[in-house]
Design a protein around this motif. Structure first.
Motif, PDB file in Angstrom:
ATOM      1  N   VAL A  19       0.853  -1.181   0.000  1.00  0.00           N
ATOM      2  CA  VAL A  19       0.000   0.000   0.000  1.00  0.00           C
ATOM      3  C   VAL A  19       0.894   1.238   0.000  1.00  0.00           C
ATOM      4  CG1 VAL A  19      -1.752   1.306   1.261  1.00  0.00           C
ATOM      5  CG2 VAL A  19      -1.837  -1.197   1.218  1.00  0.00           C
ATOM      6  N   PRO A  20       0.718   2.151  -0.951  1.00  0.00           N
ATOM      7  CA  PRO A  20       1.588   3.337  -1.021  1.00  0.00           C
ATOM      8  C   PRO A  20       1.656   4.082   0.300  1.00  0.00           C
ATOM      9  CG  PRO A  20       0.187   3.205  -2.971  1.00  0.00           C
ATOM     10  CD  PRO A  20      -0.293   2.136  -2.033  1.00  0.00           C
ATOM     11  N   PHE A  21       2.852   4.496   0.674  1.00  0.00           N
ATOM     12  CA  PHE A  21       3.145   5.271   1.874  1.00  0.00           C
ATOM     13  C   PHE A  21       2.941   4.455   3.163  1.00  0.00           C
ATOM     14  CE2 PHE A  21       1.540   8.437  -1.259  1.00  0.00           C
ATOM     15  CZ  PHE A  21       2.763   9.047  -1.523  1.00  0.00           C
ATOM     16  N   ILE A  22       1.773   3.817   3.317  1.00  0.00           N
ATOM     17  CA  ILE A  22       1.509   3.052   4.535  1.00  0.00           C
ATOM     18  C   ILE A  22       2.494   1.897   4.670  1.00  0.00           C
ATOM     19  CG2 ILE A  22      -0.159   1.580   5.733  1.00  0.00           C
ATOM     20  CD1 ILE A  22      -2.378   3.292   4.581  1.00  0.00           C
ATOM     21  N   GLY A  23       2.687   1.158   3.578  1.00  0.00           N
ATOM     22  CA  GLY A  23       3.598   0.024   3.610  1.00  0.00           C
ATOM     23  C   GLY A  23       5.021   0.444   3.936  1.00  0.00           C
ATOM     24  N   LEU A  24       5.471   1.553   3.330  1.00  0.00           N
ATOM     25  CA  LEU A  24       6.826   2.042   3.592  1.00  0.00           C
ATOM     26  C   LEU A  24       6.982   2.491   5.037  1.00  0.00           C
ATOM     27  CD1 LEU A  24       9.623   2.802   2.547  1.00  0.00           C
ATOM     28  CD2 LEU A  24       8.687   5.011   1.815  1.00  0.00           C
ATOM     29  N   ALA A  25       5.961   3.180   5.558  1.00  0.00           N
ATOM     30  CA  ALA A  25       6.012   3.649   6.941  1.00  0.00           C
ATOM     31  C   ALA A  25       6.076   2.474   7.918  1.00  0.00           C
ATOM     32  CB  ALA A  25       4.799   4.527   7.243  1.00  0.00           C
ATOM     33  N   CYS A  26       5.257   1.447   7.675  1.00  0.00           N
ATOM     34  CA  CYS A  26       5.260   0.264   8.546  1.00  0.00           C
ATOM     35  C   CYS A  26       6.589  -0.475   8.464  1.00  0.00           C
ATOM     36  CB  CYS A  26       4.098  -0.661   8.173  1.00  0.00           C
ATOM     37  SG  CYS A  26       2.468   0.017   8.530  1.00  0.00           S
ATOM     38  N   TRP A  27       7.159  -0.535   7.259  1.00  0.00           N
ATOM     39  CA  TRP A  27       8.468  -1.180   7.090  1.00  0.00           C
ATOM     40  C   TRP A  27       9.546  -0.408   7.832  1.00  0.00           C
ATOM     41  CZ3 TRP A  27      12.893   0.473   4.236  1.00  0.00           C
ATOM     42  CH2 TRP A  27      13.889  -0.498   4.110  1.00  0.00           C
ATOM     43  N   ALA A  28       9.508   0.929   7.750  1.00  0.00           N
ATOM     44  CA  ALA A  28      10.482   1.764   8.459  1.00  0.00           C
ATOM     45  C   ALA A  28      10.374   1.577   9.966  1.00  0.00           C
ATOM     46  CB  ALA A  28      10.283   3.231   8.087  1.00  0.00           C
ATOM     47  N   LEU A  29       9.151   1.292  10.441  1.00  0.00           N
ATOM     48  CA  LEU A  29       8.910   1.062  11.865  1.00  0.00           C
ATOM     49  C   LEU A  29       9.231  -0.365  12.288  1.00  0.00           C
ATOM     50  CD1 LEU A  29       5.567   3.035  12.172  1.00  0.00           C
ATOM     51  CD2 LEU A  29       7.607   3.478  13.554  1.00  0.00           C
ATOM     52  N   ASP A  30       9.745  -1.177  11.355  1.00  0.00           N
ATOM     53  CA  ASP A  30      10.111  -2.580  11.629  1.00  0.00           C
ATOM     54  C   ASP A  30       8.917  -3.442  11.999  1.00  0.00           C
ATOM     55  OD1 ASP A  30      12.873  -2.179  11.196  1.00  0.00           O
ATOM     56  OD2 ASP A  30      13.116  -1.409  13.221  1.00  0.00           O
ATOM     57  N   MET A  31       7.746  -3.108  11.458  1.00  0.00           N
ATOM     58  CA  MET A  31       6.579  -3.949  11.702  1.00  0.00           C
ATOM     59  C   MET A  31       6.759  -5.288  10.979  1.00  0.00           C
ATOM     60  SD  MET A  31       4.441  -2.083  13.525  1.00  0.00           S
ATOM     61  CE  MET A  31       4.080  -0.358  13.919  1.00  0.00           C
ATOM     62  N   PRO A  32       6.525  -6.402  11.636  1.00  0.00           N
ATOM     63  CA  PRO A  32       6.651  -7.709  10.966  1.00  0.00           C
ATOM     64  C   PRO A  32       5.439  -8.004  10.083  1.00  0.00           C
ATOM     65  CG  PRO A  32       6.053  -8.005  13.273  1.00  0.00           C
ATOM     66  CD  PRO A  32       6.254  -6.539  13.081  1.00  0.00           C
ATOM     67  N   PHE A  33       5.687  -8.303   8.822  1.00  0.00           N
ATOM     68  CA  PHE A  33       4.614  -8.648   7.891  1.00  0.00           C
ATOM     69  C   PHE A  33       4.454 -10.162   7.844  1.00  0.00           C
ATOM     70  CE2 PHE A  33       6.021  -4.488   6.369  1.00  0.00           C
ATOM     71  CZ  PHE A  33       4.804  -3.840   6.179  1.00  0.00           C
ATOM     72  N   MET A  34       3.197 -10.602   7.853  1.00  0.00           N
ATOM     73  CA  MET A  34       2.897 -12.031   7.796  1.00  0.00           C
ATOM     74  C   MET A  34       2.144 -12.351   6.518  1.00  0.00           C
ATOM     75  SD  MET A  34       1.750 -13.118  11.629  1.00  0.00           S
ATOM     76  CE  MET A  34       1.733 -14.845  11.141  1.00  0.00           C
ATOM     77  N   ARG A  35       2.546 -13.424   5.857  1.00  0.00           N
ATOM     78  CA  ARG A  35       1.838 -13.897   4.670  1.00  0.00           C
ATOM     79  C   ARG A  35       1.038 -15.128   5.063  1.00  0.00           C
ATOM     80  NH1 ARG A  35       2.731 -13.224  -0.734  1.00  0.00           N
ATOM     81  NH2 ARG A  35       4.785 -12.294  -0.351  1.00  0.00           N
ATOM     82  N   ARG A  36      -0.291 -14.978   5.105  1.00  0.00           N
ATOM     83  CA  ARG A  36      -1.158 -16.110   5.474  1.00  0.00           C
ATOM     84  C   ARG A  36      -1.765 -16.715   4.215  1.00  0.00           C
ATOM     85  NH1 ARG A  36      -3.039 -12.789  10.082  1.00  0.00           N
ATOM     86  NH2 ARG A  36      -2.209 -13.707  11.986  1.00  0.00           N
ATOM     87  N   TYR A  37      -1.757 -18.051   4.154  1.00  0.00           N
ATOM     88  CA  TYR A  37      -2.360 -18.765   3.029  1.00  0.00           C
ATOM     89  C   TYR A  37      -3.607 -19.491   3.516  1.00  0.00           C
ATOM     90  CZ  TYR A  37       2.292 -18.054   0.999  1.00  0.00           C
ATOM     91  OH  TYR A  37       3.454 -17.498   0.540  1.00  0.00           O
ATOM     92  N   SER A  38      -4.624 -19.471   2.676  1.00  0.00           N
ATOM     93  CA  SER A  38      -5.849 -20.196   3.022  1.00  0.00           C
ATOM     94  C   SER A  38      -5.618 -21.693   2.856  1.00  0.00           C
ATOM     95  CB  SER A  38      -6.999 -19.741   2.125  1.00  0.00           C
ATOM     96  OG  SER A  38      -6.759 -20.132   0.783  1.00  0.00           O
ATOM     97  N   ARG A  39      -6.493 -22.473   3.483  1.00  0.00           N
ATOM     98  CA  ARG A  39      -6.370 -23.931   3.385  1.00  0.00           C
ATOM     99  C   ARG A  39      -6.532 -24.386   1.934  1.00  0.00           C
ATOM    100  NH1 ARG A  39      -9.859 -27.403   7.504  1.00  0.00           N
ATOM    101  NH2 ARG A  39      -8.473 -26.203   8.884  1.00  0.00           N
ATOM    102  N   GLY A  40      -7.462 -23.739   1.220  1.00  0.00           N
ATOM    103  CA  GLY A  40      -7.672 -24.093  -0.187  1.00  0.00           C
ATOM    104  C   GLY A  40      -6.446 -23.815  -1.036  1.00  0.00           C
ATOM    105  N   TYR A  41      -5.784 -22.681  -0.761  1.00  0.00           N
ATOM    106  CA  TYR A  41      -4.574 -22.332  -1.523  1.00  0.00           C
ATOM    107  C   TYR A  41      -3.465 -23.344  -1.260  1.00  0.00           C
ATOM    108  CZ  TYR A  41      -0.570 -19.634  -3.188  1.00  0.00           C
ATOM    109  OH  TYR A  41       0.566 -19.225  -3.843  1.00  0.00           O
ATOM    110  N   LEU A  42      -3.316 -23.765   0.001  1.00  0.00           N
ATOM    111  CA  LEU A  42      -2.264 -24.717   0.338  1.00  0.00           C
ATOM    112  C   LEU A  42      -2.524 -26.093  -0.263  1.00  0.00           C
ATOM    113  CD1 LEU A  42      -1.577 -23.791   4.074  1.00  0.00           C
ATOM    114  CD2 LEU A  42      -0.128 -23.323   2.100  1.00  0.00           C
TER     115      LEU A  42
END
Length: 304
Positions: A125-148
């Motif tokens: 997300v423009p600006f928000i993603g960069l700000a959260c990354w600068a703040l060292d927020m941990p990003f999680m990638r969740r997969y649905s059961r169907g995708y797995l």
């Protein structure tokens, strides 16, 4: 409160919140750009300190905004013994966007600055993603059961992402916040997930299990936080902005991080089963607590 006054309060709150957010987020975004251009550990550490300061200023600004509501009462138990020099894993039920404001305002003077587990999609997300990354927020990638099922090769990748995100927090005291339900509570979601709880969605254990495994004994305590808005249960965030929020109930339970909570969640089935069972018991106690808080409010109304 009249509808006209609530509408005026809502517009004023939104405007002030935007102003506070812009004032604090623009320097963070600029710092994030510098962080991208200068991948030097010493520079990154300095940027992290600066961004945490700006995050604290944002939390302080939100605290001032909440004080503008003279009707708002805080009912908090369990802040004793917290320390800004310790490492904490904070887990909490997720009912509303108001939860983030409450956690930021309440804990800003008691524990290290909160780092929230965020969905991977926010990183783009423009600006928000960069700000959260600068703040060292941990990003999680969740997969649905169907995708797995369709892509079994991706199994375990979400946990590996969590592991890499948590490694950076070894160097300095940190509070990692995880809304373990993965989504805000609604009655519709409760039915869809077939939740066994009245006020909660089923908890997801993988993220906090990996955080505990990666940081190990560095976590001084696990903070089990329960949030409830007993008089504004339907729309707490809207009521917060419009000055209608009357009571915020917060219960903080310090849980010891013992050896039973450290293990290989991905490959050890026995540990995985035991960890899920432990978390479900914790969540059941939380559900009973929320029900008791709501019942207490109902009893007060009957006496009145």
């Amino acid at each position: 409160m009249s509808r006209l006054l609530a509408a005026i309060t809502l517009l004023l709150s939104i405007a002030l919140t935007i102003v506070v957010t812009v004032i604090c987020s623009v320097p963070i975004i600029i710092a994030g750009i510098i962080k991208l251009l200068l991948p030097v550990p010493a520079v990154w550490r300095s940027i992290s300190v600066f961004c945490n300061l700006m995050m604290y200023c944002w939390c302080a600004g939100l605290a001032v905004l909440l004080r503008l509501n003279p009707r708002l009462q805080w009912d908090v138990e369990g802040l004793e013994g917290l320390n800004k020099k310790n490492w904490y894993l904070l887990i909490c039920n997720h009912h509303s966007w108001a939860d983030i404001v409450v956690l930021c305002v309440l804990f800003r003077k008691h524990i290290p600055m909160n780092k929230y587990f965020l969905k991977q999609q926010l990183a783009w997300v423009p600006f928000i993603g960069l700000a959260c990354w600068a703040l060292d927020m941990p990003f999680m990638r969740r997969y649905s059961r169907g995708y797995l099922i369709r892509h079994p090769e991706r199994r375990g990748k979400d946990v590996e992402t969590t592991r890499r995100s948590c490694e950076k927090f070894r160097a300095h005291p940190t509070t990692i916040v995880n809304f373990v339900e993965g989504s805000r509570f609604t009655e519709e979601k409760r039915r869809q997930t077939r939740s066994p709880f009245k006020n909660l969605l089923p908890p997801k254990a993988a993220g906090i299990a990996m955080a505990l495994n990666v940081l190990g004994t560095q976590f001084d305590k696990l903070l089990d936080v329960t949030l409830c808005y007993p008089e504004n249960d339907k729309t707490p965030f809207y009521d917060m902005l419009s000055g209608k929020l009357t009571r915020i109930v917060v219960r903080i339970n310090l849980v010891s991080v013992n050896d039973e909570l450290h293990g290989d969640y991905v490959n050890d089935k026995n540990f995985k089963r035991g960890f899920q069972q432990w978390l479900n018991v914790l969540w059941n106690d939380k559900d009973v607590l929320i029900e008791d808080i709501k019942a207490g409010r109902a009893a007060e109304k009957k006496r009145a």
